[in-house]
Design a protein around this motif. Structure first.
Motif, PDB file in Angstrom:
ATOM      1  N   SER A 112       0.841  -1.204   0.000  1.00 27.01           N
ATOM      2  CA  SER A 112       0.000   0.000   0.000  1.00 27.01           C
ATOM      3  C   SER A 112       0.876   1.254   0.000  1.00 27.01           C
ATOM      4  O   SER A 112       0.632   2.200  -0.751  1.00 27.01           O
TER       5      SER A 112
ATOM      6  N   LYS B  13      -6.731   4.974  -3.840  1.00 26.08           N
ATOM      7  CA  LYS B  13      -7.811   4.378  -3.047  1.00 26.08           C
ATOM      8  C   LYS B  13      -8.493   3.213  -3.760  1.00 26.08           C
ATOM      9  O   LYS B  13      -8.693   2.149  -3.180  1.00 26.08           O
TER      10      LYS B  13
ATOM     11  N   LEU C  54      -6.172   0.154  -3.858  1.00 26.28           N
ATOM     12  CA  LEU C  54      -5.966  -0.424  -2.526  1.00 26.28           C
ATOM     13  C   LEU C  54      -7.237  -1.122  -2.048  1.00 26.28           C
ATOM     14  O   LEU C  54      -7.180  -2.220  -1.485  1.00 26.28           O
ATOM     15  N   CYS C  55      -8.389  -0.478  -2.296  1.00 25.20           N
ATOM     16  CA  CYS C  55      -9.652  -1.095  -1.895  1.00 25.20           C
ATOM     17  C   CYS C  55      -9.857  -2.383  -2.670  1.00 25.20           C
ATOM     18  O   CYS C  55     -10.210  -3.414  -2.086  1.00 25.20           O
TER      19      CYS C  55
ATOM     20  N   ASN D 242      -7.524  -5.157  -1.276  1.00 25.96           N
ATOM     21  CA  ASN D 242      -7.856  -5.676   0.050  1.00 25.96           C
ATOM     22  C   ASN D 242      -9.244  -6.295   0.102  1.00 25.96           C
ATOM     23  O   ASN D 242      -9.460  -7.251   0.846  1.00 25.96           O
TER      24      ASN D 242
ATOM     25  N   ALA E 260      -6.847  -8.253   5.665  1.00 30.37           N
ATOM     26  CA  ALA E 260      -7.343  -7.343   4.625  1.00 30.37           C
ATOM     27  C   ALA E 260      -7.869  -6.055   5.257  1.00 30.37           C
ATOM     28  O   ALA E 260      -7.561  -4.947   4.789  1.00 30.37           O
TER      29      ALA E 260
ATOM     30  N   LEU F 177      -6.059  -2.395   4.836  1.00 22.45           N
ATOM     31  CA  LEU F 177      -6.784  -1.294   4.213  1.00 22.45           C
ATOM     32  C   LEU F 177      -6.868  -0.100   5.167  1.00 22.45           C
ATOM     33  O   LEU F 177      -6.654   1.049   4.764  1.00 22.45           O
TER      34      LEU F 177
ATOM     35  N   LEU G  80      -5.399   3.603   4.430  1.00 19.65           N
ATOM     36  CA  LEU G  80      -6.277   4.777   4.305  1.00 19.65           C
ATOM     37  C   LEU G  80      -6.166   5.743   5.479  1.00 19.65           C
ATOM     38  O   LEU G  80      -6.430   6.926   5.322  1.00 19.65           O
TER      39      LEU G  80
ATOM     40  N   GLU H 228      -4.469  -7.231  -9.599  1.00 21.10           N
ATOM     41  CA  GLU H 228      -4.400  -5.792  -9.290  1.00 21.10           C
ATOM     42  C   GLU H 228      -3.490  -5.066 -10.280  1.00 21.10           C
ATOM     43  O   GLU H 228      -3.793  -3.953 -10.708  1.00 21.10           O
TER      44      GLU H 228
END
Lengths: 322, 450
Positions: free
Chosen positions: A209, A240, A243-244, A247, A276, A280, A284, B345
């Motif tokens: 991340s 975002k 990453l979302c 996870n 996860a 996350l 964030l 990803e």
């Protein structure tokens, strides 16, 4: 250039007050519970107790499983298994308890097996108390592994991005690991060797991340014309989605394991969901927190950042921010 | 790239993918025989070695006692621990993975339990039984009488086996090497030369002794296993395997405690019967879910990404079954899933960047070119992170973490290959068919940006 660090700190605290308070309380409670009660270890760490029962091959396996399950439930802990397999003319049942039983308990369970399965006493052929398979060495080795990983990635981040990024990786990894351990301690989750693998996985996700956010800042040359606080806001905002997605994918995988895996694995699978969530949350909240609160006090370094891509068609910062 | 060439490449890759998918997941018997025998093909997936937590394992129980039961030892616990460590080494050195050695006490007796995961055949069971079950206590004497022995198991530091080619005779010799803890002891005993007799248990081993011409001063002897004559008159030539078996018998004989096998049984997975099957079902659902997501979100380019992911899956399975040290338990499965998610990803990242560039008034092919260029460093970086983390995990004592380490150490290489090189080619191939209609990729002008 003078920057009003206090203002950015205050703003950050104001916007994320609830998240920061919840995380702080959670961490304090987790560390307290972990330090006072320790972790709940599974048979790999605590050793186990095993009964072997020999029954005729003509025995009704379904009836045996039903009765054995009842015995396991009546006398067992959280991580108990009963396996049935055939050896020659006999069916053997192995019942494993997640802790080493004392003699009274052994006799109690032996009597329960004999009564429930309606068998001779001699059929309960073996009872063993097995010592732990995994030693405290694993704790130490895992801690060292994570430490080495954090150091290596921080050095890498220092050279590729800046000192602030290295610091961010160190602090967010520590907070993430402590949060994950706190979940284990508060929910009394059973800890086995897989748990260590998940701590490593969590740290990899957290570093991932961080790198995703820093790459975003670097590729758009954001830091060269703004301060740390707005740079990290930009980085997190534009990373975002990725990453979302990452996870949430891990979370869904964990959920599928919880739904489909055998009962003993459900506890282990829960941890996949937690890594996860923690990864996350760290990406964030903790990373911007670290940048806004700690790193804004650092001296802004001179960055030799190049905008990647072709100049005439590179993405405009404002466009990406939309 | 021209449409014709692109069509040809798509057809070629589809054929390769079908072959790879069959090789990865399907076991079958070859439809022809070789010398009258039908052979069976084992798929990549079935060749991947599974750890004892999700597959069957074999358990051997040994009663452990001091070699001379009348002798009490003050450091008995140390001897037991040393025996357990040596047992783990011996079984692991034979190529078996997921070996755990534990102990328990019952009454006044101590038992050592050796659990070996992933035993595939009855030959494996017998091989381990023979390996540990027939310890040979070694002793050395300069006369034919074992009572005159000057050194025993306690004086041996190490035992090995190997093959050596003799260029003067053109023959290959298989040998056992023995290294002594104290070089002076063997030097003194062999000072005047003579014949060195080696006993395994009470029996004289390795023919009629070894002729010693001068003192052995380096504390090391190598015994050539020469050919001998069988009772039926045929010649017996010991193989390297025989040398290895002898060496292992001697190594087991060096254990501080003597072991007697009291039980040996196959046991089901720690997580219960069929745990591996249930995990596979969960993974299949997950993979299908990612495919659906990619296709819904990116339409035709999503299909291309799925095509790419199938290559990732098959190549990953091929690699995992090819590397002899890899064994997969539950933590390893988590590693595989994580590597897969990271590859997904990376692909999403490329597509999202391409979308952003397209919405920034670039043509489709320029948007993809820029997206790939920008994703290059990031994809390398992320996968490098996994490789480093995996490499560190390989040195962990726990089999679970090692398994996780192997997965995240090996698969990022496939991930980089697929998300950068193969995807680049597939995008080029796709753009030969469609480089104008962004609706087919869900890249609507005015749509939501990344």
């Amino acid at each position: 250039m003078h920057r009003d660090f206090t203002k950015s700190n205050k703003e950050y605290f104001k916007k994320n007050k609830i998240a920061i308070i919840v995380l702080s309380v959670f961490l304090i409670v987790g560390i307290l519970i972990g330090s006072i009660f320790g972790f709940k270890e599974n048979f790999e760490f605590a050793g186990y107790s095993e009964f072997t029962v020999k029954v005729g091959s003509e025995a009704d396996n379904n009836a045996i499983i039903k009765n054995i399950t009842q015995i396991v439930n009546d006398y067992g802990g959280d991580f108990d298994t009963a396996s049935i397999y055939d050896v020659g003319d006999n069916t053997r049942i192995v019942i494993r308890y997640s802790n080493q039983l004392n003699e009274d308990k052994q006799n109690e369970i032996t009597t329960a097996i004999i009564t429930k399965l309606n068998i001779e006493e001699s059929a309960v052929s073996e009872h063993v108390n097995v010592s732990p398979i995994v030693s405290t060495k694993d704790y130490v080795y895992t801690a060292c592994a994570i430490l080495i990983l954090i150091v290596l990635v921080s050095i890498f981040a220092y050279f590729r991005y800046n000192g602030a990024s290295a610091l961010s990786i160190i602090i967010s990894s520590i907070i993430g690991t402590l949060s994950f351990l706190s979940i284990g301690a508060i929910l009394r989750l059973t800890i086995g060797a897989s748990y260590f693998a998940m701590i490593v996985a969590l740290n990899v996700l957290i570093m991932y991340s961080n790198i995703a956010i820093f790459e975003e800042i670097k590729s758009t040359n954001w830091l060269s014309n703004s301060d740390y606080a707005s740079a990290i806001n930009h980085g997190v905002k534009n990373s975002k989605f990725k990453l979302c997605a990452l996870n949430i994918a891990v979370l869904i995988m964990g959920l599928l394991f919880v739904l489909f895996a055998p009962s003993a694995l459900k506890y282990v699978s829960l941890n996949i969901m937690f890594i996860a969530v923690v990864a996350l949350a760290v990406a964030l909240y903790v990373v911007p927190f670290v940048w806004s609160v700690f790193i804004t006090h650092c001296k802004k370094p001179k960055l030799s950042v190049k905008v990647s891509g072709e100049k005439d068609s590179s993405v405009d910062n404002n466009q990406l921010d939309k | 790239m021209t449409k014709k060439r692109s069509r040809f490449l798509f057809a070629l890759f589809t054929i390769i993918l079908v072959v790879l998918l069959v090789a990865t997941f399907v076991n079958f018997t070859y439809p022809f025989s070789i010398n009258g025998r039908y052979y069976t093909y084992s798929s990549f997936v079935s060749n991947i070695k599974l750890g004892e937590d999700i597959s069957d394992s074999y358990r051997f129980v040994y009663r452990a006692e001091l070699p001379d039961s009348n002798t009490a030892s003050s450091n008995y616990d140390e001897l037991k621990q040393s025996t357990m460590n040596s047992l783990a080494d011996i079984v692991s050195s034979e190529g078996y993975r997921d070996v755990t050695v534990s102990q328990y006490s019952q009454g006044e007796e101590d038992y050592i339990v050796v659990t070996v995961g992933n035993i595939l055949t009855i030959d494996d069971e017998n091989s381990i039984k023979n390996l540990i079950g027939n310890p040979a206590t070694i002793s050395f004497s300069m006369s034919e009488n074992i009572e005159d022995s000057f050194a025993g198991a306690q004086d041996v530091a190490n035992v090995g086996s190997g093959s050596q080619y003799d260029s003067s005779t053109g023959e290959t010799y298989n040998y056992i090497s023995i290294e002594f803890k104290d070089a002076n002891k063997i030097a003194e005993a062999t000072e005047g030369g003579g014949t060195l007799y080696i006993f395994l248990g009470d029996s004289l081993a390795f023919g009629n002794g070894i002729t010693i011409e001068s003192a052995i001063t380096n504390g090391y002897i190598a015994i050539n296993l020469g050919s001998s004559e069988n009772a039926d008159g045929s010649t017996y030539n010991p193989t390297l395997e025989d040398a290895k078996t002898y060496a292992n018998q001697i190594r087991v004989g060096l254990l501080p405690l003597s072991l007697t096998q009291v039980d040996g049984a196959s046991i089901t997975a720690s997580y219960g019967v069929g745990s591996d099957l249930l995990l596979y079902i969960a993974i299949i659902i997950f993979v299908i879910a990612t495919f659906v997501y990619l296709i819904v979100k990116y339409k035709e380019m999503g299909l291309v990404a799925c095509f790419n992911l199938l290559f990732f899956i098959t190549l990953s399975m091929f690699l995992l079954q090819s590397i002899p040290y890899v064994h997969i338990n539950f933590a390893g499965i988590i590693g595989i899933v994580l590597a897969y998610i990271v590859t997904v990803e990376s692909l999403i990242s490329i597509l999202e960047r391409a979308k952003a560039h397209y919405l920034n008034d670039n043509k489709l092919y320029i948007a993809f070119r820029l997206a790939q260029k920008e994703s290059l460093a990031r994809t390398f970086m992320i996968n490098l992170l996994f490789v480093v983390a995996g490499f560190i995990c390989l040195f962990m004592p726990s089999m679970g973490i090692q398994s996780f380490g192997w997965a995240i150490f090996v698969l990022p290489f496939v991930g980089v290959l697929c998300s950068l090189a193969i995807m680049r080619l597939f995008i080029k191939m796709y753009l030969a068919f469609n480089n104008t209609d962004a609706k087919k990729l869900n890249f609507h002008k005015g749509g939501k940006n990344a």
